[in-house]
Design an enzyme around this catalytic site. Structure first.
Site, mmCIF file in Angstrom:
data_model
loop_
_atom_site.group_PDB
_atom_site.id
_atom_site.type_symbol
_atom_site.label_atom_id
_atom_site.label_comp_id
_atom_site.label_asym_id
_atom_site.label_seq_id
_atom_site.Cartn_x
_atom_site.Cartn_y
_atom_site.Cartn_z
ATOM 1 N N HIS A 251 -10.438 2.264 0.024
ATOM 2 C CA HIS A 251 -9.706 2.675 1.220
ATOM 3 C C HIS A 251 -8.492 3.530 0.863
ATOM 4 C CE1 HIS A 251 -6.289 -0.061 0.557
ATOM 5 N NE2 HIS A 251 -7.177 -0.982 0.207
ATOM 6 N N ARG B 21 -8.241 -1.575 7.048
ATOM 7 C CA ARG B 21 -8.011 -0.403 6.199
ATOM 8 C C ARG B 21 -9.297 0.146 5.604
ATOM 9 N NH1 ARG B 21 -6.165 -5.125 3.851
ATOM 10 N NH2 ARG B 21 -6.512 -5.517 1.613
ATOM 11 N N GLU C 264 -11.053 -7.275 -0.179
ATOM 12 C CA GLU C 264 -10.220 -7.233 -1.378
ATOM 13 C C GLU C 264 -10.142 -8.638 -1.984
ATOM 14 O OE1 GLU C 264 -9.133 -6.208 -4.006
ATOM 15 O OE2 GLU C 264 -7.474 -4.848 -3.533
ATOM 16 N N HIS D 216 -12.475 -2.062 -1.272
ATOM 17 C CA HIS D 216 -11.130 -2.256 -1.809
ATOM 18 C C HIS D 216 -11.129 -2.117 -3.325
ATOM 19 C CE1 HIS D 216 -9.995 -3.905 2.168
ATOM 20 N NE2 HIS D 216 -11.276 -4.241 2.168
#
Length: 228
Positions: free
Chosen positions: A9, A60, A87, A182
């Protein structure tokens, strides 16, 4: 040959503020939006067309995927979101300033927490108001698998089942796949598909908003790798 594209991202608001983010759901910064759109333009220039998209359940990454697909004229393709692409969970460090953490615990310890393969950060208690157990996007998960903190090893262990059940079958069917996720979930996938050692993965970086393009043969062996 199937193509597999990874995109970390774009810069998030907490990246900008130098905060540990993990599973906290924060938005892209203005720079992050520009990075995601530029990724889409690069994909369009490269002529890469996708059949399936995957992303996490965090804003995100989702927005990065959407900006990139819109810029490349492919916003319509099928899309699947999964917590398994989130993430890594930074435990009790989430929301903390990285410089403040380095001052408190030491630069070396913070570097180990951030980059090591199998060292866990300080864990977040399940009763903490910031626990993912309080987030309805994880309401259908067994509470016992909602983490209080993860290292890259644990992140890999939750990412690989998703690879085996979803991404790999698509690639074996000859589909081109884009994964917008991520830094650490993509590092985990990179470690797995490139067979990178536990030691060497500490030096692997995923740049924000930069597409990484793999060409894979019928057995999912890497034929080529390119950063756009």
């Amino acid at each position: 040959m199937a193509k597999l594209v990874f995109i970390r991202h774009g810069q998030s608001e907490w990246n900008l503020e130098n905060l540990f983010t993990g599973w906290v759901d924060v938005n892209l910064s203005e720079q992050g939006e520009r990075e995601a759109k530029e990724a889409g333009r690069k994909l369009k220039e490269a002529g890469i067309e996708f059949d399936q998209a995957y992303t996490s359940v965090l804003t995100r990454a989702i927005k990065t995927l959407h900006f990139a697909l819109e810029e490349s004229g492919q916003l319509w393709i099928p899309e699947t979101k999964s917590w398994r692409l989130n993430e890594r969970h930074y435990g009790a460090l989430q929301g903390k300033n990285k410089a403040d953490a380095a001052e408190k615990y030491g630069d070396e310890q913070v570097h180990i927490w951030r980059r090591s393969y199998d060292v866990l950060p300080p864990l977040l208690d399940v009763n903490d108001e910031g626990s993912a157990a309080n987030d309805r996007r994880y309401a259908e998960l067994d509470p016992r698998i909602i983490p209080g903190g993860e290292n890259l090893k644990v992140t890999l262990e939750r990412v690989i089942p998703f690879w085996e059940d979803n991404i790999a079958p698509d690639l074996l069917d000859g589909k081109n796949v884009i994964v917008a996720a991520h830094g650490n979930s993509l590092r985990a996938l990179t470690k797995y598909i490139e067979n990178i050692s536990d030691e060497d993965i500490m030096d692997v970086e995923m740049a924000t908003g930069q597409p990484v393009v793999y060409e894979l043969d019928d057995n999912l062996n890497i034929v080529s790798k390119e950063k756009l």
